[in-house]
Design an enzyme around this catalytic site. Sequence first.
Site, PDB file in Angstrom:
ATOM      1  N   CYS A 115       0.816  -1.223   0.000  1.00 50.31           N
ATOM      2  CA  CYS A 115       0.000   0.000   0.000  1.00 50.31           C
ATOM      3  C   CYS A 115       0.848   1.271   0.000  1.00 50.31           C
ATOM      4  O   CYS A 115       0.354   2.345  -0.324  1.00 50.31           O
ATOM      5  CB  CYS A 115      -0.950  -0.006   1.190  1.00 50.31           C
ATOM      6  SG  CYS A 115      -2.148  -1.339   1.100  1.00 50.31           S
ATOM      7  N   HIS A 254      -3.253   7.454   1.879  1.00 47.38           N
ATOM      8  CA  HIS A 254      -3.649   6.141   1.358  1.00 47.38           C
ATOM      9  C   HIS A 254      -5.019   5.810   1.941  1.00 47.38           C
ATOM     10  O   HIS A 254      -5.285   6.062   3.111  1.00 47.38           O
ATOM     11  CB  HIS A 254      -2.616   5.093   1.773  1.00 47.38           C
ATOM     12  CG  HIS A 254      -3.102   3.694   1.572  1.00 47.38           C
ATOM     13  ND1 HIS A 254      -3.619   3.276   0.371  1.00 47.38           N
ATOM     14  CD2 HIS A 254      -3.193   2.639   2.426  1.00 47.38           C
ATOM     15  CE1 HIS A 254      -3.998   2.008   0.487  1.00 47.38           C
ATOM     16  NE2 HIS A 254      -3.756   1.603   1.716  1.00 47.38           N
ATOM     17  N   ASN A 284      -9.985  -0.003  -0.523  1.00 48.83           N
ATOM     18  CA  ASN A 284      -8.516   0.068  -0.498  1.00 48.83           C
ATOM     19  C   ASN A 284      -7.981  -0.477  -1.823  1.00 48.83           C
ATOM     20  O   ASN A 284      -8.057  -1.681  -2.082  1.00 48.83           O
ATOM     21  CB  ASN A 284      -8.008  -0.756   0.686  1.00 48.83           C
ATOM     22  CG  ASN A 284      -6.486  -0.696   0.844  1.00 48.83           C
ATOM     23  OD1 ASN A 284      -5.784  -0.253  -0.067  1.00 48.83           O
ATOM     24  ND2 ASN A 284      -5.992  -1.148   1.980  1.00 48.83           N
TER      25      ASN A 284
HETATM   26  O1  UT7 Z   1      -3.445  -0.501   3.728  1.00 52.45           O
HETATM   27  C1  UT7 Z   1      -3.216  -1.103   4.941  1.00 52.45           C
HETATM   28  C2  UT7 Z   1      -3.998  -2.338   4.875  1.00 52.45           C
HETATM   29  N1  UT7 Z   1      -4.981  -2.651   5.793  1.00 52.45           N
HETATM   30  C3  UT7 Z   1      -5.559  -1.858   6.721  1.00 52.45           C
HETATM   31  O2  UT7 Z   1      -5.291  -0.722   6.918  1.00 52.45           O
HETATM   32  C4  UT7 Z   1      -6.609  -2.502   7.543  1.00 52.45           C
HETATM   33  C5  UT7 Z   1      -6.415  -2.211   8.978  1.00 52.45           C
HETATM   34  N2  UT7 Z   1      -7.438  -2.812   9.813  1.00 52.45           N
HETATM   35  C6  UT7 Z   1      -8.729  -2.452   9.748  1.00 52.45           C
HETATM   36  O3  UT7 Z   1      -9.126  -1.622   8.958  1.00 52.45           O
HETATM   37  C7  UT7 Z   1      -9.677  -3.059  10.761  1.00 52.45           C
HETATM   38  O4  UT7 Z   1      -8.932  -3.783  11.710  1.00 52.45           O
HETATM   39  C8  UT7 Z   1     -10.740  -3.967  10.128  1.00 52.45           C
HETATM   40  C9  UT7 Z   1     -11.717  -3.134   9.328  1.00 52.45           C
HETATM   41  C10 UT7 Z   1     -10.092  -5.005   9.228  1.00 52.45           C
HETATM   42  C11 UT7 Z   1     -11.522  -4.681  11.208  1.00 52.45           C
HETATM   43  O5  UT7 Z   1     -12.083  -3.756  12.107  1.00 52.45           O
HETATM   44  P1  UT7 Z   1     -11.909  -3.964  13.678  1.00 52.45           P
HETATM   45  O6  UT7 Z   1     -12.698  -2.909  14.326  1.00 52.45           O
HETATM   46  O7  UT7 Z   1     -10.441  -4.044  13.962  1.00 52.45           O
HETATM   47  O8  UT7 Z   1     -12.645  -5.329  13.882  1.00 52.45           O
HETATM   48  P2  UT7 Z   1     -12.046  -6.702  14.455  1.00 52.45           P
HETATM   49  O9  UT7 Z   1     -11.056  -7.287  13.515  1.00 52.45           O
HETATM   50  O10 UT7 Z   1     -11.625  -6.447  15.864  1.00 52.45           O
HETATM   51  O11 UT7 Z   1     -13.336  -7.596  14.433  1.00 52.45           O
HETATM   52  C12 UT7 Z   1     -14.472  -7.317  15.238  1.00 52.45           C
HETATM   53  C13 UT7 Z   1     -15.532  -8.390  14.973  1.00 52.45           C
HETATM   54  C14 UT7 Z   1     -14.981  -9.803  15.021  1.00 52.45           C
HETATM   55  O12 UT7 Z   1     -15.949 -10.619  15.639  1.00 52.45           O
HETATM   56  P3  UT7 Z   1     -15.749 -11.110  17.159  1.00 52.45           P
HETATM   57  O13 UT7 Z   1     -14.472 -11.892  17.154  1.00 52.45           O
HETATM   58  O14 UT7 Z   1     -15.667  -9.848  17.958  1.00 52.45           O
HETATM   59  O15 UT7 Z   1     -16.972 -11.922  17.395  1.00 52.45           O
HETATM   60  C15 UT7 Z   1     -14.853 -10.208  13.570  1.00 52.45           C
HETATM   61  O16 UT7 Z   1     -14.985 -11.589  13.370  1.00 52.45           O
HETATM   62  O17 UT7 Z   1     -16.048  -8.231  13.652  1.00 52.45           O
HETATM   63  C16 UT7 Z   1     -16.001  -9.473  12.966  1.00 52.45           C
HETATM   64  N3  UT7 Z   1     -15.830  -9.219  11.537  1.00 52.45           N
HETATM   65  C17 UT7 Z   1     -16.868  -8.977  10.712  1.00 52.45           C
HETATM   66  N4  UT7 Z   1     -18.181  -8.887  10.934  1.00 52.45           N
HETATM   67  C18 UT7 Z   1     -18.968  -8.590   9.864  1.00 52.45           C
HETATM   68  C19 UT7 Z   1     -14.681  -9.174  10.827  1.00 52.45           C
HETATM   69  N5  UT7 Z   1     -14.943  -8.886   9.529  1.00 52.45           N
HETATM   70  C20 UT7 Z   1     -16.299  -8.764   9.441  1.00 52.45           C
HETATM   71  C21 UT7 Z   1     -17.167  -8.458   8.382  1.00 52.45           C
HETATM   72  N6  UT7 Z   1     -18.487  -8.370   8.643  1.00 52.45           N
HETATM   73  N7  UT7 Z   1     -16.732  -8.218   7.129  1.00 52.45           N
END
Ligand code: UT7
Length: 327
Positions: A115, A254, A284
Amino acid sequence: MTVRRSVVRGCGAYLPKTILTNNDLAKRVDTSDEWIVQRTGISQRHIAADGEFTSDLGLASAKAALADAGLDAGDIDLIVVATSTPDYTFPATAVTIQAALGITNGAAFDLQAVCTGFVYALTVADQMLSSGLHERALVIGAETFSRILDWEDRGTCVLFGDGAGALVLESVAVDDGNGIDDRGVLAARLRADGRHCDKLYVDGGPSRTQTVGHLRMEGREVFKHAVTMIAEVVDDLMDATGLTADEIDWFVPHQANRRIIDGSARKLGLSPEKVVITVDRHANTSAASIPLALSEAVGDGRIKQGDLVMLEAMGGGFTWGAVLLRW
Ligand code: UT7
């Protein structure tokens, strides 16, 4: 004293026609529009058609940038393509684009910093232009991340999209009266810390698996580091140039996640009106997200000649970095 600056002559972008909405995705995996919008700010993404490759996206953006610059392909003697989703393992996607543009002189190569690819590519191209080695460059960010996603992994497949953007840079001799008032790339900082390589990676490759592989990410871990790393590198650049947040006209980050963008802008003291956002419609697009956002903000008249623009990115590796330029 006369110095050479890499001045932006034009910019262009290309997005594939097919749009995939959050509701479309909710039919494939256990997710919802509400979750995706709330956690990321993303509503939709563009997806390349069958038979449409990274080089096709990059070529379309390059043609648009050349038209914007009022230049012919023959005026270009350097092509740098930032991509993690090349057409082939080799040759570089840059040479495919070079051939399609009918260019047979100069240099063309790909650069891979995920990225942060466009920030790296712009910095490398700037060094090659300001040293006098080349005269005019196409710096392209082009990606088809849809081809490396695991469409059953809801934690990653909702986050990415396809697209391309390009800048035409020209090496221009300027009187370095007050460097910061010059047009062109003014300063850059690049960073990497490979200890984080397993937090965002693709689990395939020619040497290890002889497969292309799929993107894997510990989203929460990436998120945890993103704002701190972005703020540190942008702060460093502002300190080095003696600029304050007030003096920055446009912040073009980004586009990974709206919460990361808003958190970084807040930490840096940049007001929300100065921040260019496309993540809601593009998701992204990795190395393509910054030139796509630049093209949009130039096209709608927000970014004008003479404006001071701060670019930043953070991604797999981890890699991160920032570029300050006067449009
Ligand atoms: O360019 C750089 C590349 N990447 C990034 O910058 C991404 C960086 N990370 C993020 O943007 C965030 O961490 C995410 C958007 C990927 C996730 O958001 P989060 O607030 O960190 O959520 P989390 O990973 O802590 O997940 C919270 C819950 C989980 O369920 P449990 O374990 O709490 O029951 C996940 O399983 O949300 C669940 N979850 C979803 N639910 C519905 C994860 N993906 C999804 C989804 N839809 N697509």
